[in-house]
Design a protein around this motif. Sequence first.
Motif, mmCIF file in Angstrom:
data_model
loop_
_atom_site.group_PDB
_atom_site.id
_atom_site.type_symbol
_atom_site.label_atom_id
_atom_site.label_comp_id
_atom_site.label_asym_id
_atom_site.label_seq_id
_atom_site.Cartn_x
_atom_site.Cartn_y
_atom_site.Cartn_z
ATOM 1 N N VAL A 58 0.910 -1.163 0.105
ATOM 2 C CA VAL A 58 -0.138 0.008 -0.006
ATOM 3 C C VAL A 58 0.955 1.128 0.105
ATOM 4 O O VAL A 58 1.828 1.379 0.998
ATOM 5 N N VAL A 59 0.685 2.158 -1.022
ATOM 6 C CA VAL A 59 1.438 3.277 -1.151
ATOM 7 C C VAL A 59 0.524 4.355 -0.894
ATOM 8 O O VAL A 59 -0.411 4.450 -1.667
ATOM 9 N N VAL A 60 0.876 5.274 0.011
ATOM 10 C CA VAL A 60 0.012 6.589 -0.057
ATOM 11 C C VAL A 60 0.717 7.790 -0.314
ATOM 12 O O VAL A 60 1.833 7.941 -0.251
ATOM 13 N N ALA A 61 0.132 8.403 -1.468
ATOM 14 C CA ALA A 61 0.576 9.266 -2.394
ATOM 15 C C ALA A 61 -0.154 10.617 -1.922
ATOM 16 O O ALA A 61 -1.261 10.910 -2.448
ATOM 17 N N PRO A 62 0.396 11.778 -1.433
ATOM 18 C CA PRO A 62 -0.432 12.842 -1.320
ATOM 19 C C PRO A 62 -0.515 13.672 -2.616
ATOM 20 O O PRO A 62 -1.549 14.198 -2.538
ATOM 21 N N HIS A 63 0.367 13.531 -3.666
ATOM 22 C CA HIS A 63 -0.090 14.150 -4.884
ATOM 23 C C HIS A 63 0.273 13.403 -5.927
ATOM 24 O O HIS A 63 0.900 12.326 -5.801
ATOM 25 N N PRO A 64 -0.582 13.515 -7.000
ATOM 26 C CA PRO A 64 -0.303 12.761 -8.197
ATOM 27 C C PRO A 64 1.257 12.713 -8.676
ATOM 28 O O PRO A 64 1.853 13.905 -8.644
ATOM 29 N N ASP A 65 1.896 11.508 -9.037
ATOM 30 C CA ASP A 65 3.040 11.103 -9.314
ATOM 31 C C ASP A 65 4.073 11.052 -8.215
ATOM 32 O O ASP A 65 5.113 10.550 -8.166
ATOM 33 N N ASP A 66 3.492 11.352 -6.865
ATOM 34 C CA ASP A 66 4.352 11.012 -5.674
ATOM 35 C C ASP A 66 4.766 9.515 -5.652
ATOM 36 O O ASP A 66 5.772 9.080 -5.275
ATOM 37 N N GLU A 67 3.666 8.774 -5.765
ATOM 38 C CA GLU A 67 3.874 7.336 -6.000
ATOM 39 C C GLU A 67 4.888 6.734 -6.941
ATOM 40 O O GLU A 67 5.645 5.891 -6.450
ATOM 41 N N ILE A 68 4.999 7.456 -8.085
ATOM 42 C CA ILE A 68 6.038 6.789 -9.023
ATOM 43 C C ILE A 68 7.313 7.522 -8.655
ATOM 44 O O ILE A 68 8.310 6.708 -8.810
ATOM 45 N N LEU A 69 7.575 8.783 -8.502
ATOM 46 C CA LEU A 69 8.802 9.297 -7.996
ATOM 47 C C LEU A 69 9.336 8.575 -6.821
ATOM 48 O O LEU A 69 10.515 8.319 -6.592
ATOM 49 N N CYS A 78 6.657 -5.164 -7.835
ATOM 50 C CA CYS A 78 5.601 -5.886 -7.257
ATOM 51 C C CYS A 78 4.532 -6.409 -8.452
ATOM 52 O O CYS A 78 4.233 -7.472 -8.660
ATOM 53 N N ALA A 79 4.625 -5.450 -9.567
ATOM 54 C CA ALA A 79 3.607 -5.872 -10.610
ATOM 55 C C ALA A 79 4.263 -6.960 -11.497
ATOM 56 O O ALA A 79 3.431 -7.878 -11.773
ATOM 57 N N ARG A 80 5.515 -7.118 -11.559
ATOM 58 C CA ARG A 80 6.259 -8.173 -12.240
ATOM 59 C C ARG A 80 6.012 -9.336 -11.561
ATOM 60 O O ARG A 80 6.004 -10.580 -11.870
ATOM 61 N N SER A 81 6.014 -9.174 -10.077
ATOM 62 C CA SER A 81 5.948 -10.517 -9.190
ATOM 63 C C SER A 81 4.493 -11.251 -8.993
ATOM 64 O O SER A 81 4.332 -11.724 -8.162
ATOM 65 N N GLY A 82 3.597 -10.216 -9.288
ATOM 66 C CA GLY A 82 2.343 -10.630 -8.859
ATOM 67 C C GLY A 82 1.634 -10.198 -7.668
ATOM 68 O O GLY A 82 0.518 -10.535 -6.995
ATOM 69 N N VAL A 83 2.583 -9.258 -6.819
ATOM 70 C CA VAL A 83 2.200 -8.991 -5.346
ATOM 71 C C VAL A 83 1.199 -7.856 -5.765
ATOM 72 O O VAL A 83 1.242 -6.837 -6.578
ATOM 73 N N PRO A 84 0.002 -7.979 -5.007
ATOM 74 C CA PRO A 84 -1.152 -6.995 -5.094
ATOM 75 C C PRO A 84 -0.640 -5.586 -4.720
ATOM 76 O O PRO A 84 -0.109 -5.354 -3.658
ATOM 77 N N VAL A 85 -1.162 -4.661 -5.329
ATOM 78 C CA VAL A 85 -0.818 -3.212 -4.985
ATOM 79 C C VAL A 85 -1.851 -2.288 -4.699
ATOM 80 O O VAL A 85 -2.918 -2.417 -5.677
ATOM 81 N N ARG A 86 -2.081 -1.598 -4.006
ATOM 82 C CA ARG A 86 -3.049 -0.382 -3.842
ATOM 83 C C ARG A 86 -2.332 1.076 -3.479
ATOM 84 O O ARG A 86 -1.485 1.061 -2.671
ATOM 85 N N VAL A 87 -2.561 1.727 -4.368
ATOM 86 C CA VAL A 87 -2.170 3.357 -4.218
ATOM 87 C C VAL A 87 -3.251 4.073 -3.792
ATOM 88 O O VAL A 87 -4.129 4.128 -4.542
#
Length: 136
Positions: A58-69, A78-87
């Motif tokens: 679970v990634v908490v992003a205050p602003h758009p693109d913070d999760e990516i940066l 996680c995406a490659r390994s099939g780990v569930p992700v929630r942003v």
Amino acid sequence: MSSVGRAHQPRGSCLETLSPPLIHGEGTPDATWRGWLNEQSFAQPGLAALVPAGGRLVVVAPHPDDEILACGALLAACARSGVPVRVMALTDGEASHGTHDVLAMQQLAARRCGESVRGLAVLGLAARDVRRWHLP
């Protein structure tokens, strides 16, 4: 005046008039940053150390693109390994340029959310992996 602070803003857009550039001059040369980075030793824990088996990231992003940066490499792993992700995207970034023009804010929010969705797609995530809270 350098265009460094405006590199992300297309000429003639409403964003160009919302705020002055924050960076003046040329800044630190890329070679200087790369040299410093190469001298550092960073711990690189494996994915299993960061997300236990059967767990979810679970990634908490205050602003758009913070999760990516901040977490782009981890999100991609996680995406490659099939780990569930929630942003959890708390805001849509509409207040980032200090305007009170409602239309400009709505356009900025739509643009920033779209950029975030496209960036996450490059990392292997889908729009369904994001929950937007639309906080001010």
